[in-house]
Scaffold this active site. Structure first.
Site, PDB file in Angstrom:
ATOM      1  CD  GLU B  60     -20.503   3.949   8.425  1.00  0.00           C
ATOM      2  OE1 GLU B  60     -19.898   2.861   8.415  1.00  0.00           O
ATOM      3  OE2 GLU B  60     -19.945   5.038   8.658  1.00  0.00           O
ATOM      4  CG  HIS B 129     -17.071  13.186   1.851  1.00  0.00           C
ATOM      5  ND1 HIS B 129     -16.151  12.184   1.715  1.00  0.00           N
ATOM      6  CD2 HIS B 129     -17.125  13.467   3.184  1.00  0.00           C
ATOM      7  CE1 HIS B 129     -15.663  11.876   2.916  1.00  0.00           C
ATOM      8  NE2 HIS B 129     -16.246  12.636   3.809  1.00  0.00           N
TER       9      HIS B 129
HETATM   10  C1  LIG Z   1     -17.412   4.367   6.270  1.00  0.00           C
HETATM   11  C2  LIG Z   1     -17.231   5.760   6.729  1.00  0.00           C
HETATM   12  N1  LIG Z   1     -18.023   6.265   7.686  1.00  0.00           N
HETATM   13  C3  LIG Z   1     -17.881   7.539   8.094  1.00  0.00           C
HETATM   14  C4  LIG Z   1     -16.919   8.341   7.544  1.00  0.00           C
HETATM   15  C5  LIG Z   1     -16.727   9.757   8.026  1.00  0.00           C
HETATM   16  N2  LIG Z   1     -15.508   9.799   8.837  1.00  0.00           N
HETATM   17  C6  LIG Z   1     -14.335  10.183   8.300  1.00  0.00           C
HETATM   18  S1  LIG Z   1     -13.080  10.035   9.357  1.00  0.00           S
HETATM   19  C7  LIG Z   1     -14.073   9.462  10.576  1.00  0.00           C
HETATM   20  C8  LIG Z   1     -13.490   9.095  11.894  1.00  0.00           C
HETATM   21  C9  LIG Z   1     -12.432   8.065  11.746  1.00  0.00           C
HETATM   22  O1  LIG Z   1     -11.810   7.872  12.955  1.00  0.00           O
HETATM   23  P1  LIG Z   1     -10.563   6.917  13.089  1.00  0.00           P
HETATM   24  O2  LIG Z   1     -10.840   5.626  12.393  1.00  0.00           O
HETATM   25  O3  LIG Z   1     -10.234   6.850  14.525  1.00  0.00           O
HETATM   26  O4  LIG Z   1      -9.408   7.621  12.275  1.00  0.00           O
HETATM   27  P2  LIG Z   1      -8.785   9.075  12.480  1.00  0.00           P
HETATM   28  O5  LIG Z   1      -9.651  10.020  11.738  1.00  0.00           O
HETATM   29  O6  LIG Z   1      -8.736   9.345  13.940  1.00  0.00           O
HETATM   30  O7  LIG Z   1      -7.439   9.003  11.864  1.00  0.00           O
HETATM   31  C10 LIG Z   1     -15.382   9.399  10.135  1.00  0.00           C
HETATM   32  C11 LIG Z   1     -16.509   8.943  10.974  1.00  0.00           C
HETATM   33  C12 LIG Z   1     -16.116   7.792   6.524  1.00  0.00           C
HETATM   34  N3  LIG Z   1     -15.162   8.518   5.920  1.00  0.00           N
HETATM   35  N4  LIG Z   1     -16.274   6.513   6.144  1.00  0.00           N
END
Ligand SMILES: Cc1ncc(C[n+]2csc(CCOP(=O)(O)OP(=O)(O)O)c2C)c(N)n1
Lengths: 375, 320
Positions: B60, B129
């Protein structure tokens, strides 16, 4: 003027049990048959909990839930390498690792039922609650690992995050600070190839994620994250190094077999043949065949394990439901400050009066109005 | 030509129109490309404009900070931050650079960026959220903070936000994304900084925006009084004149928001009324707000969020 190469680095990658079932005997970790069966049982238990949780979410009993199906080896292999008094610093998909470390499954379910009770840390268990902001929690693990060393203990923090998280600045800060302060921390990056819909190839141009540790001056190592023996081996070494003040980052190459969360539809961004390819590399199937080949697991033991899991998970669901039936909404005021400030006290009293006036009915909000996926 | 759209569709149609109109517009953010956004607000846009609609890594600070650079080259960045709480990860860029680049450079470099972000409770989402940090954004000089409360308002305000020469935090109430349809005109721009008198009345002024407007309209129907309902639409700049004129007429006021009470926007609105309409007031200004607690997980969320009942109580108290 001269030009020379001033730094070079290599990233090692470890695999003990390959997908075609060949085993590198030299690298097989030193585990007893009981420990091997334990690893197997934990993987089965967390898969079952995830399956039941998805079904409960579909029936409206749970909120958004992030299954770890396909990532059991990466999580359980690493958590198994931590000692009971080490710390676990999870992200939001770490129910398998947390359970190995002592979190009862009903806590996982309570959290998914929207109850803060699910984030309480049961006595004595070194763990922080799920962290929803992506990539924010590795910094806490650096703090834990440093704090333990400042106090003369050799306790280690093991933290989990995804491939997407490595794009967040906080993760780099955590790795870098761990190096600077010799924090007793192991960083476990589960590269499950997707951050919601965004594939790893759009997340970074780096060839491996493990090499991100190199920029921070700490060791980075890759492991086949669907090979629980390889994961355990690498994690065991990492935990021992971290105990001595050398932080390590592990990149576990794995695959999220199901949806990102229960509000996600992977068919929008993933091809069926890719999914099929990874189905064939499932960590549980692979390990089960290995145990059967070695004569550690027979049909009878398998059935026993499955029965035990079934009744444990069912019991956890019952207990979570009971807890849900008893929640007190006024709890939201109770843990914000050690001493409730006067202005909050006034709000609390007004809340209690309005609760008296008309017991606020549960629900009433249109659950579908938000629609779409979640993060 | 007007179409009946949901709010999330109005967002999409506006982005589509602005991408068409101005080839400097770039739409990017986590999952906005291939998947079309977690709420599907950008669905299909990448297919139409593969060179100006992008998936972004989970970063972000990068998404917000890059906007300053994109803008410096003449682009109009319209990033999506997946949920408002994750704008905290970019808050330093927002407050230290996005909001200040115009004044730091005495107007030579500007940042006409519109950061769209879903906010607020009521959809039983995960922890973090459901927040409404509007007052925090409004507190940063240089930013504009905009709240749509319906599909047509979304079209008008988002169009104006994207065309605005200054940065906008555009807060979309998740619970209204799919809750109802409305006629949305094709060409529609609502100037930022103008409130809407949603219902006129004589006895009391009720002020609410975004997700709280509909609850407030419901509450207004329940009280035995003529309620003037005002949607400020932008919290910065705030249309003080419309609010003050109304309170001078009604003599009473109730401000509603789902964000926590302390240092919330209701306090600012109350102060402005005190400054300009104090002698017209017949009763203390009421605030109906969230509590000074973290938004609880969804099992307790309904107890946190102001609803029509709580707003009705606030209106009655101000009417006493
Ligand atoms: C700071 C932040 N940005 C966006 C989100 C929304 N979000 C939740 S999970 C995710 C993807 C995360 O991917 P990864 O780090 O690869 O973990 P995975 O979900 O694959 O376990 C996003 C963008 C969030 N929870 N926190």
């Amino acid at each position: 003027m001269t030009e020379e190469t001033v730094a070079r680095f290599d990233i090692r990658s470890v695999q003990v049990l390959s997908p075609d079932e060949t085993v590198d005997e030299e690298l097989v970790p030193d585990l007893t048959d009981d420990q091997l069966l334990d690893l197997y049982e934990w993987m089965k238990r967390s898969r079952r909990l995830d399956e039941r949780a998805i079904a409960l979410q579909r029936r409206g009993e749970l909120g958004t839930y992030a299954p770890a199906i396909g990532q059991e080896a990466a999580q359980i292999g690493t958590a198994f390498a931590a000692a009971d008094d080490d710390w676990l610093v999870p992200s939001f998909r770490e129910q398998p690792a947390l359970m190995v470390h002592g979190t009862p499954p009903e806590k996982v379910l309570q959290y998914a039922m929207g109850m803060e009770e699910g984030a309480e840390i049961p006595g004595g268990e070194g763990a922080l609650p799920p962290a929803i902001p992506v990539g924010s929690q590795p910094l806490h693990a650096t703090g834990v690992g440093w704090g333990e060393s400042l106090q003369g203990r050799d306790t280690v923090a093991v933290t989990y995050f995804g491939d997407g998280a490595t794009s967040e600045g906080d993760v780099y800060e955590a790795l870098n600070l761990a190096g600077v302060y010799d924090a007793q921390t192991v960083f476990v990056c589960q590269n499950n190839r997707y951050a919601i819909s965004t594939g790893i190839e759009k997340q970074t141009e780096a060839e491996t994620l493990a090499q991100k540790a190199i920029a921070a001056g700490i060791e980075g190592i890759q492991v086949d994250g669907n090979d629980v023996l390889g994961v355990y081996r690498v994690a065991n070494e990492a935990v021992e190094k971290a105990r001595n003040g050398d932080p390590v980052m592990i990149e576990a190459l794995t695959y999220r077999r199901s949806m990102h969360t229960t509000s996600d539809d992977p068919s929008v961004y993933r091809e069926a043949d890719e999914e099929a390819e990874w189905e064939a590399r499932d960590p549980i199937v692979r390990f089960q065949m290995y145990l059967e080949d070695r004569g550690v697991l027979d049909e009878e033991t398998k059935a026993e394990i499955e029965d035990r899991i079934e009744s444990e998970v069912a019991g956890a669901i019952d207990r979570a439901r009971e807890a849900k039936a008893e929640i007190d909404p006024a709890d939201m005021f109770r843990y914000v400050y050690a001493d409730m400030p006067p202005e909050l006290e006034r709000q609390f009293e007004a809340f209690e009066r309005s609760e008296e006036a008309e017991r606020v009915p549960d629900g009433g909000v249109d659950r579908d109005s938000g629609g779409g996926l979640d993060g | 030509m007007a179409e009946r759209l949901r709010m999330v569709e109005a967002v999409r149609e506006t982005l589509r129109a602005e991408l068409e109109r101005d080839d400097g517009v770039v739409v990017y953010g986590e999952d906005v490309g291939r998947a079309g956004g977690v709420f599907r607000a950008t669905q299909g846009l990448m297919d139409e404009h593969p060179d100006r609609v992008f998936d972004a890594p989970v970063a972000e600070a990068g998404i917000v900070g890059m906007g300053v650079g994109l803008a410096a080259t003449g682009m109009t960045p319209v990033p999506e931050i997946q949920f408002q709480s994750f704008l905290y990860q970019g808050f330093h860029q927002l407050a230290q650079h996005v909001a200040r680049i115009r004044s730091r450079t005495r107007g030579t470099i500007t940042c006409p960026m519109t950061i769209r972000t879903p906010y607020g409770g009521g959809i039983h989402a995960l922890e973090l959220h459901s927040e409404s940090f509007e007052a925090g954004f409004a507190h940063v000089p240089g930013l504009q903070v905009v709240f749509p409360s319906s599909p047509a308002e979304t079209k008008g305000l988002l169009t104006a936000a994207i065309r605005s020469p200054d940065p906008v935090v555009f807060m979309e109430p998740t619970r209204l994304y799919r809750s109802f349809r409305e006629e949305v005109p094709d060409e529609h721009e609502i100037p930022l900084g103008e409130a809407r008198v949603v219902e006129s009345g004589e006895d009391i002024t009720a002020i609410a925006w975004g997700s709280m407007l509909r609850e407030t309209l419901d509450a207004a129907d329940e009280v035995d009084a003529s309620v003037e309902v005002i949607d400020p639409r932008t919290l910065y700049p705030l249309d003080t004149a419309t609010i003050v004129d109304s309170v001078r007429k009604t003599g009473r006021c109730c401000v509603v928001h789902e964000a926590p009470r302390t240092a919330g926007m209701a306090g600012e609105i109350t102060a402005r009324i005190n400054e300009e309409a104090f002698y017209y007031l017949e009763a203390p200004i009421e605030r109906v707000t969230g509590y000074d607690v973290p938004v609880p997980l969804f099992a307790r969320e309904d107890a946190y969020l102001p609803d029509a009942d709580r707003i009705e109580t606030g209106l009655r108290r101000a009417l006493e």
